[in-house]
Design a protein around this motif. Structure first.
Motif, short mmCIF file in Angstrom:
data_model
loop_
_atom_site.label_atom_id
_atom_site.label_comp_id
_atom_site.label_asym_id
_atom_site.label_seq_id
_atom_site.Cartn_x
_atom_site.Cartn_y
_atom_site.Cartn_z
N ALA A 178 -29.54 9.63 7.29
CA ALA A 178 -30.68 10.39 6.75
C ALA A 178 -30.19 11.23 5.58
N LEU A 179 -31.07 11.39 4.54
CA LEU A 179 -30.75 12.16 3.34
C LEU A 179 -31.86 13.17 3.10
N ARG A 180 -31.49 14.35 2.61
CA ARG A 180 -32.47 15.35 2.25
C ARG A 180 -32.90 15.11 0.80
N ALA A 182 -28.31 19.14 10.49
CA ALA A 182 -27.36 18.52 9.56
C ALA A 182 -27.96 18.42 8.17
N LEU A 183 -29.26 18.09 8.06
CA LEU A 183 -29.88 18.00 6.74
C LEU A 183 -29.98 19.37 6.08
N ASN A 184 -30.21 20.38 6.85
CA ASN A 184 -30.29 21.73 6.28
C ASN A 184 -28.92 22.21 5.79
N ASP A 185 -27.85 21.79 6.47
CA ASP A 185 -26.51 22.26 6.12
C ASP A 185 -25.83 21.40 5.07
N GLN A 196 -27.23 15.62 4.33
CA GLN A 196 -27.17 14.24 4.82
C GLN A 196 -26.73 14.25 6.29
N PHE A 197 -27.04 13.13 6.98
CA PHE A 197 -26.74 13.03 8.41
C PHE A 197 -26.32 11.58 8.68
N ALA A 198 -25.28 11.41 9.52
CA ALA A 198 -24.80 10.08 9.90
C ALA A 198 -24.25 10.17 11.31
N ALA A 199 -24.78 9.31 12.19
CA ALA A 199 -24.31 9.31 13.58
C ALA A 199 -24.76 8.01 14.25
N ARG A 200 -24.05 7.60 15.29
CA ARG A 200 -24.43 6.45 16.12
C ARG A 200 -25.12 7.00 17.37
N LEU A 201 -26.41 6.69 17.51
CA LEU A 201 -27.22 7.29 18.55
C LEU A 201 -27.85 6.21 19.42
N PRO A 202 -28.05 6.49 20.71
CA PRO A 202 -28.77 5.54 21.56
C PRO A 202 -30.28 5.70 21.38
N ILE A 203 -30.97 4.56 21.25
CA ILE A 203 -32.43 4.55 21.08
C ILE A 203 -32.98 3.49 22.01
N VAL A 204 -34.05 3.83 22.72
CA VAL A 204 -34.71 2.89 23.63
C VAL A 204 -35.75 2.12 22.83
N ASN A 215 -47.68 10.30 14.13
CA ASN A 215 -46.41 11.01 13.93
C ASN A 215 -45.42 10.71 15.07
N LEU A 216 -45.25 9.41 15.35
CA LEU A 216 -44.37 8.99 16.45
C LEU A 216 -42.91 9.21 16.06
N GLU A 217 -42.11 9.65 17.05
CA GLU A 217 -40.71 9.96 16.82
C GLU A 217 -39.84 8.83 17.34
N LEU A 218 -38.80 8.50 16.56
CA LEU A 218 -37.85 7.46 16.96
C LEU A 218 -36.72 8.03 17.80
N LEU A 219 -36.28 9.25 17.52
CA LEU A 219 -35.17 9.87 18.21
C LEU A 219 -35.69 10.84 19.25
N ASP A 220 -34.83 11.14 20.23
CA ASP A 220 -35.22 12.14 21.21
C ASP A 220 -35.07 13.54 20.62
N SER A 221 -35.48 14.54 21.38
CA SER A 221 -35.55 15.90 20.84
C SER A 221 -34.19 16.43 20.44
N ASN A 222 -33.15 16.18 21.24
CA ASN A 222 -31.82 16.70 20.91
C ASN A 222 -31.30 16.09 19.62
N ASP A 223 -31.45 14.76 19.51
CA ASP A 223 -30.96 14.08 18.29
C ASP A 223 -31.77 14.52 17.08
N ARG A 224 -33.08 14.75 17.26
CA ARG A 224 -33.88 15.22 16.12
C ARG A 224 -33.42 16.61 15.68
N GLY A 225 -33.10 17.48 16.65
CA GLY A 225 -32.61 18.81 16.30
C GLY A 225 -31.29 18.74 15.56
N ASN A 226 -30.38 17.87 16.04
CA ASN A 226 -29.10 17.73 15.34
C ASN A 226 -29.29 17.20 13.93
#
Length: 830
Positions: A308-310, A282-285, A288-296, A267-278
């Motif tokens: 992302a789509l619900r 966004a999916l609950n509200d 759908q979700f769309a943003a440009r995010l930094p990823i290492v 269950n590895l995560e691609l995004l950090d915790s803040n971005d995952r929370g956002n």
């Protein structure tokens, strides 16, 4: 492909063939084909029995036996026939029962037997073919393309081929061209290939449809899963609980997992915790979700466009690498800023008005050019407001119809091509304006103050006129050729010198054409090639200086001059008179050199010829003066003394001439050794003692104690000193002093002989060392003029040098320098 088959009826009758021997009744045989075959067999058997009996009759003892055997055979045949009839009836009944069961539902059976070329077709062929075709030609069922679409027909054909060739079973659910759902099943049974085709209905049809839909959905799912795995972007799906349910290979690489399954299991995560929370909020509200995010990724920070789509069972997402797009966007912003900074640095005024004709950009040069208030410009005024303010300040051209002029200026907003114009302002300035329509709407104004430029153009035109007049009045022929080799400029002297037409040269001919026009007067290919290379050359542009002797006897000095703009100036100067004078001087010089050479050769020859008789005279004079030859009176002794003195002087002159000749021919060698300077001076002074006494001249010798000895040819050094002292005594007045000073300078010994004579005029200094140059003015005797010439030759042979320092009326000093080291002497002599 040929297909052979047997019907089920034939199969049953084949099984009944085992009871052939039981058929003996002709009446039964007439009703049954199997009985007919049995009867025929029995008929053939009776015929053979008669033949046997006939043969038995001829052989005694066998008739009885044969009769008994015949009776027993008939009994067994009758019993077997009865049993076979019963078996055939049983098999026929079972065949009819199986046939009824087999064709209880509409279907078609096709069987291929080994070794049979024709397949047997049974069943209701109208299931697949039209009724009239099925009744007339049931074999048309084997042409699958007549009742199946192309793709299912090809699939069916391949399956039947595999069944016949390899015995591979198959089960296909197909739809006919008429829309019927059928099932085709192929099996290899008992050495036969059986194909059963039946229509699907009811639950079986529904099951087939579900199977097809399941297969379609499975294929679609596999295709989508394969696409997701092959995609270079991380793709994932999550359950409603938030756990990872699917991840592709790119997701595994981005999360440093060993595989996609490993990423899902851990269950590895691609995004950090803040971005995952956002993302979750966004999916609950919004679903759908769309943003440009930094990823290492792999230790490198990159930017991804995350989408992302619900979904009903969870959510799905994708991350597209946008690092390059982000970098390009940042570069575009930097480029725009750099563009603005560059425009601010331009000396030209730039103003950009948008599609609404409002000022969108201006540079500082624009503000300074029109002296406008910065606050006014920063308020984004429209084009008309700027024009009206400039007109109020009398900074626009004074036009008779200003409205029409302004309307024409604003036509640039509807134009396609740029327009250029020059505004002459009331304050005396000239402003160049370029209006350029922008693709997104609006106009860009470009202003330049060209007042000085126009003034420079006027001055340049004046300079060109002066240059033209100057060239036209030059006596030197001048032509200028451009970098393309064509004539650009020429003066009348050039046309006159080469007899060319000014009209032809005005057409800017190439240098090769001009060469052809000039060849009648000068036809040297090498010279013309050099001129062509100098004019048309690109890399090696250098001066070329030539002297051309034309066919008409004229001599021209030709010179090429590369110009800064890539052109080449070609000049011709008539040097015929100078060349004639130079030729005459050259011929005179050659004559003088020849005469001098003849003179030297004559002197050499005469000197050698005089030496032999002079030696004889000297010998006889000594012999006559010897008392042993007899007494002489006083007069005879005086004559003998005169002869001896004269011959000695003549011998010295001849020896000097021969020495000079040897040095000149390179045959003179030095006998090097240590030289005692004091002894050498004494030997040289001894030869002039009589002159010193006669003229009451004092010889003053000064030797530096630090000099010591030096290496040289002592005999030649003595000759040098003798000639120097004799020359000084000869030019010194009575009761004068001749000085000989010897000192050391570095690695050289310097002898300086100074007299108190009249000195040497400056124009004669360079000639005192020439042969036979004797200047007797101020001297009490005349000489042959060989002394100083011999001095210079001997000193230079030692590797030294001689200088003369003389002032008219104050005497002369001759300075001789000898090197101390023998190596220096040899190197200098060489």
């Amino acid at each position: 492909m040929r297909r052979t088959c047997l019907s089920c009826t034939s199969l049953v009758r084949g099984l009944a063939g085992a009871g052939l021997l039981a058929a003996s009744s002709p009446a039964w045989a007439a009703d049954d084909p199997l009985a007919t075959l049995t009867s025929r067999f029995m008929f053939d058997f009776n015929r053979h029995e008669l033949v046997t009996l006939a043969m038995a009759a001829s052989v005694l003892g066998f008739s009885v036996v044969s009769a008994i055997l015949l009776m027993r055979t008939r009994q067994r045949a009758a019993a077997q026939e009865a049993q076979l009839r019963a078996d055939v009836q049983t098999l026929q009944a079972e065949s009819d029962r199986f046939r009824a069961l087999l064709f209880a539902e509409p279907q078609v059976l096709i069987s291929w037997s080994a070794g049979d070329d024709r397949p047997q077709i049974s069943g209701d062929t109208a299931l697949l073919l039209p009724q009239e075709v099925a009744n007339a030609q049931p074999q048309r069922v084997l042409a699958f393309g007549t009742w199946l679409p192309p793709e299912p027909a090809l699939q069916m054909d391949h399956a039947v081929d595999a069944l016949l060739d390899k015995g591979e079973a198959f089960l296909l659910h197909l739809t006919t061209s008429t829309g019927r759902s059928i099932e085709a099943m192929g099996r290899a049974i008992g050495g036969q290939a059986i194909l059963r085709i039946r229509e699907l209905s009811g639950i079986r049809r529904e099951l087939a449809d579900m199977s097809r839909r399941f297969k379609s959905l499975q294929d679609e799912s596999e295709m989508l899963r394969g696409f997701a795995n092959a995609a270079p972007w991380p793709i994932w799906t999550r359950r409603a609980s938030g756990e990872l349910s699917f991840a592709n290979a790119a997701y595994a690489r981005a999360t440093d997992a060993s595989s996609a399954a490993d990423a899902v299991n851990r269950n590895l995560e691609l995004l950090d915790s803040n971005d995952r929370g956002n993302l979750a909020r966004a999916l609950n509200d919004n679903a759908q979700f769309a943003a440009r995010l930094p990823i290492v990724v792999s230790g490198e920070r990159r930017y991804f466009d995350v989408r992302a789509l619900r979904l009903s069972g969870g959510s799905a997402g994708i991350a597209v690498d946008a690092s390059e797009a982000a970098a390009l966007g940042a570069a575009l912003v930097r480029m725009a800023e750099a563009h603005r900074r560059t425009l601010d640095q331009l000396s030209s005024g730039v103003a950009v008005f948008d599609a609404q004709r409002r000022l969108a950009f201006y540079n500082d040069s624009y503000r300074r050019l029109w002296d406008l208030d910065r606050a006014f410009l920063d308020s984004n005024p429209d084009d008309s407001s700027v024009i009206d303010r400039l007109r109020a300040a009398r900074k626009l051209p004074e036009e008779r119809d200003f409205r029409e002029w302004k309307k024409k200026l604003h036509e640039a907003y509807r134009a396609v091509e740029p327009e250029k114009a020059i505004w002459y302002l009331p304050d005396g300035r000239a402003i160049s304006i370029v209006t350029t329509p922008n693709q997104e709407g609006g106009v860009t104004y470009l202003f330049d103050d060209v007042t000085e430029s126009l003034e420079l153009q006027r001055r340049y035109g004046g300079l060109i006129d002066v240059q033209r007049e100057t060239l036209d009045n030059l006596t030197e022929a001048v032509a200028v050729f451009g970098s393309n080799g064509c004539a650009q400029l020429f003066n009348p002297a050039f046309t006159r010198m080469w007899n060319l037409s000014p009209e032809a040269l005005n057409n800017r001919p190439h240098i090769e054409t001009v060469e052809e026009w000039c060849r009648p007067l000068f036809d040297d290919a090498v010279s013309w090639q050099a001129l062509r290379s100098a004019i048309t050359g690109i890399d090696d542009r250098k001066h070329v200086l030539l002297k051309l002797e034309r066919k008409d006897g004229t001599v021209l000095s030709c010179k090429t001059m590369p110009l800064p703009d890539g052109a080449t100036m070609l000049t011709f100067l008539d040097i015929s008179d100078t060349e004639n004078v130079e030729r005459a001087l050259r011929e005179r010089n050659e004559a003088l050199e020849t005469a001098d050479r003849i003179k030297v050769d004559f002197v050499h020859h005469v000197s050698y010829e005089l030496r032999s008789p002079l030696t004889t005279i000297i010998g006889f004079a000594h012999l006559l003066g010897d008392p042993s030859t007899g007494p002489l009176n006083d007069k005879q002794s005086e004559y003998i003394a005169y002869i001896t003195s004269s011959t000695n002087a003549l011998m010295a002159i001849i020896n000097n001439i021969l020495d000079l000749a040897s040095i000149d021919a390179g045959a003179m060698t030095l006998n090097l050794g240590p030289i005692d300077i004091g002894r050498a001076i004494d030997a040289a002074a001894e030869g002039i003692q009589d002159r010193l006494a006669r003229d009451q001249i004092t010889l003053d010798v000064e030797i530096d104690p630090a000099v010591g000895e030096f290496v040289g040819d002592e005999r030649r050094v003595v000759q040098v000193l003798y000639n120097l002292l004799a020359n000084a005594v000869g030019f010194s007045p009575n009761q004068a002093t001749v000085t000989l000073v010897v000192h050391k300078i570095g690695a050289k010994v310097v002898f300086t002989v100074t007299d108190a004579g009249p000195g040497i005029a400056p124009e004669l200094k360079d000639k005192v060392f020439d042969w036979f140059e004797s200047h007797s003015q101020g001297s009490r005797h005349r000489g042959p003029g060989l002394g100083l010439a011999l001095v210079r030759s001997f000193v230079e042979l030692h590797g030294g040098k001689v200088q003369v320092d003389s002032v008219v009326g104050r005497g002369t000093s001759v300075i001789c320098e000898f090197p101390i080291e023998p190596s220096a002497q040899r190197n200098a002599a060489e």
